[in-house]
Design a protein around this motif. Sequence first.
Motif, PDB file in Angstrom:
ATOM      1  N   ASN A 143       0.734  -1.181   0.203  1.00 31.30           N
ATOM      2  CA  ASN A 143       0.081  -0.101   0.025  1.00 31.30           C
ATOM      3  C   ASN A 143       0.952   1.197  -0.002  1.00 31.30           C
ATOM      4  OD1 ASN A 143      -2.321  -1.608   0.037  1.00 31.30           O
ATOM      5  ND2 ASN A 143      -2.561  -1.451   2.258  1.00 31.30           N
ATOM      6  N   ASN A 144       1.944   1.272   0.635  1.00 31.42           N
ATOM      7  CA  ASN A 144       2.891   2.346   0.647  1.00 31.42           C
ATOM      8  C   ASN A 144       3.509   2.805  -0.629  1.00 31.42           C
ATOM      9  OD1 ASN A 144       2.233   2.888   3.639  1.00 31.42           O
ATOM     10  ND2 ASN A 144       3.906   1.312   4.257  1.00 31.42           N
ATOM     11  N   HIS A 147       2.374   1.451  -3.467  1.00 30.38           N
ATOM     12  CA  HIS A 147       1.396   1.936  -4.461  1.00 30.38           C
ATOM     13  C   HIS A 147       1.116   3.474  -4.242  1.00 30.38           C
ATOM     14  CE1 HIS A 147      -2.257   1.694  -7.137  1.00 30.38           C
ATOM     15  NE2 HIS A 147      -2.894   2.247  -6.104  1.00 30.38           N
ATOM     16  N   ALA A 148       1.046   4.060  -3.005  1.00 27.64           N
ATOM     17  CA  ALA A 148       0.433   5.467  -2.731  1.00 27.64           C
ATOM     18  C   ALA A 148       1.614   6.272  -3.413  1.00 27.64           C
ATOM     19  CB  ALA A 148       0.636   5.688  -1.292  1.00 27.64           C
ATOM     20  N   GLN A 198       0.793  -3.681 -10.063  1.00 27.22           N
ATOM     21  CA  GLN A 198       1.446  -3.435  -8.650  1.00 27.22           C
ATOM     22  C   GLN A 198       2.389  -4.123  -8.352  1.00 27.22           C
ATOM     23  OE1 GLN A 198      -1.686  -4.343  -5.474  1.00 27.22           O
ATOM     24  NE2 GLN A 198      -1.655  -2.063  -5.038  1.00 27.22           N
ATOM     25  N   SER A 222       0.155   8.729   7.703  1.00 27.48           N
ATOM     26  CA  SER A 222       1.191   8.174   6.936  1.00 27.48           C
ATOM     27  C   SER A 222       2.461   8.858   6.615  1.00 27.48           C
ATOM     28  CB  SER A 222       0.462   7.883   5.658  1.00 27.48           C
ATOM     29  OG  SER A 222       0.139   8.654   4.605  1.00 27.48           O
ATOM     30  N   SER A 275       4.778  -4.493   7.839  1.00 22.57           N
ATOM     31  CA  SER A 275       4.669  -2.908   7.755  1.00 22.57           C
ATOM     32  C   SER A 275       5.291  -2.285   9.061  1.00 22.57           C
ATOM     33  CB  SER A 275       3.013  -2.601   7.998  1.00 22.57           C
ATOM     34  OG  SER A 275       2.416  -3.244   9.024  1.00 22.57           O
TER      35      SER A 275
END
Length: 279
Positions: free
Chosen positions: A32-33, A35-36, A49, A113, A251
């Motif tokens: 997710n990080n 991807h952001a 991804q 974040s 994470s």
Amino acid sequence: MQPTYTHYCIYSLLIISLSLLGLSLLYGAGVNNVHAIFDFYQLANVIPQKVQSILAGGAFLATVLFIVLSLKQSYFQAPAFVSLIVLAVIPLITLLSESRWMTDLGGFPIIGSGQGIIKYTALISLAIYLYKPQRLSAQGMAVLNLFPVALVLIWIGGVKFYEFEANGIVPLVSTSVFMSWLYTLFSVQTASDLIGIYDIFFALALALAIIKKHPLAIYVSALGCSAVFLMTQTFLYSAEGAFDSSTLLASLGLFVIKDLWFVANLLVIANFAKKLNPR
């Protein structure tokens, strides 16, 4: 310039941390990080991804390779310097995204974040110290490496006074052999407040000591600051979510391992204190 003991310690901290980050990202950690970041640059819909993770992990490992090679041949110092700067700047620019801030608490400067993102400022200071030392005086270099340390301690320390952060660190503090006693004596919020006060106090004390060029005060305050970053490394073993059998670091591990960079920043500052009092 001939590498010193301080240089080798910093190289080691960088190689260890960047290698762990690179391998973990390569195996799919922090999807997710990653991807952001790609989404911020409008590349998320262009690059699959899985490929995003490979590119991110490869960037960290390529930087490690350049650092190692720079120890053997000066030719690789320029690629190592550029790699560290690029590795830091790309995520740092994403702080312009609203997603990095707690919008329900007013947004900037209430950081969400982005807590993991501001840590990349440490790499810029270290890159300059290792590969462009002639650019600044000894005190200037100490101030440069103070910046990321103070930024993180004051900013994230300040957030400790908010309820969301106080509750967020409970899984870390409650499982720590060194810190769990805080919840025996204080409430969750008071314990978080005390941690925030500690962080801010030693960051300011270190800044004042560097300005005043007081060696003993620099050593003491740098030790106080380093205790914060060394303490977070114990969370890798005491808290859940630090490791994953398939991705190495999970994470929490990805977030915590970056604190080794601040230990390296503090080594630069301690070296400045040593020059002030060579005996």
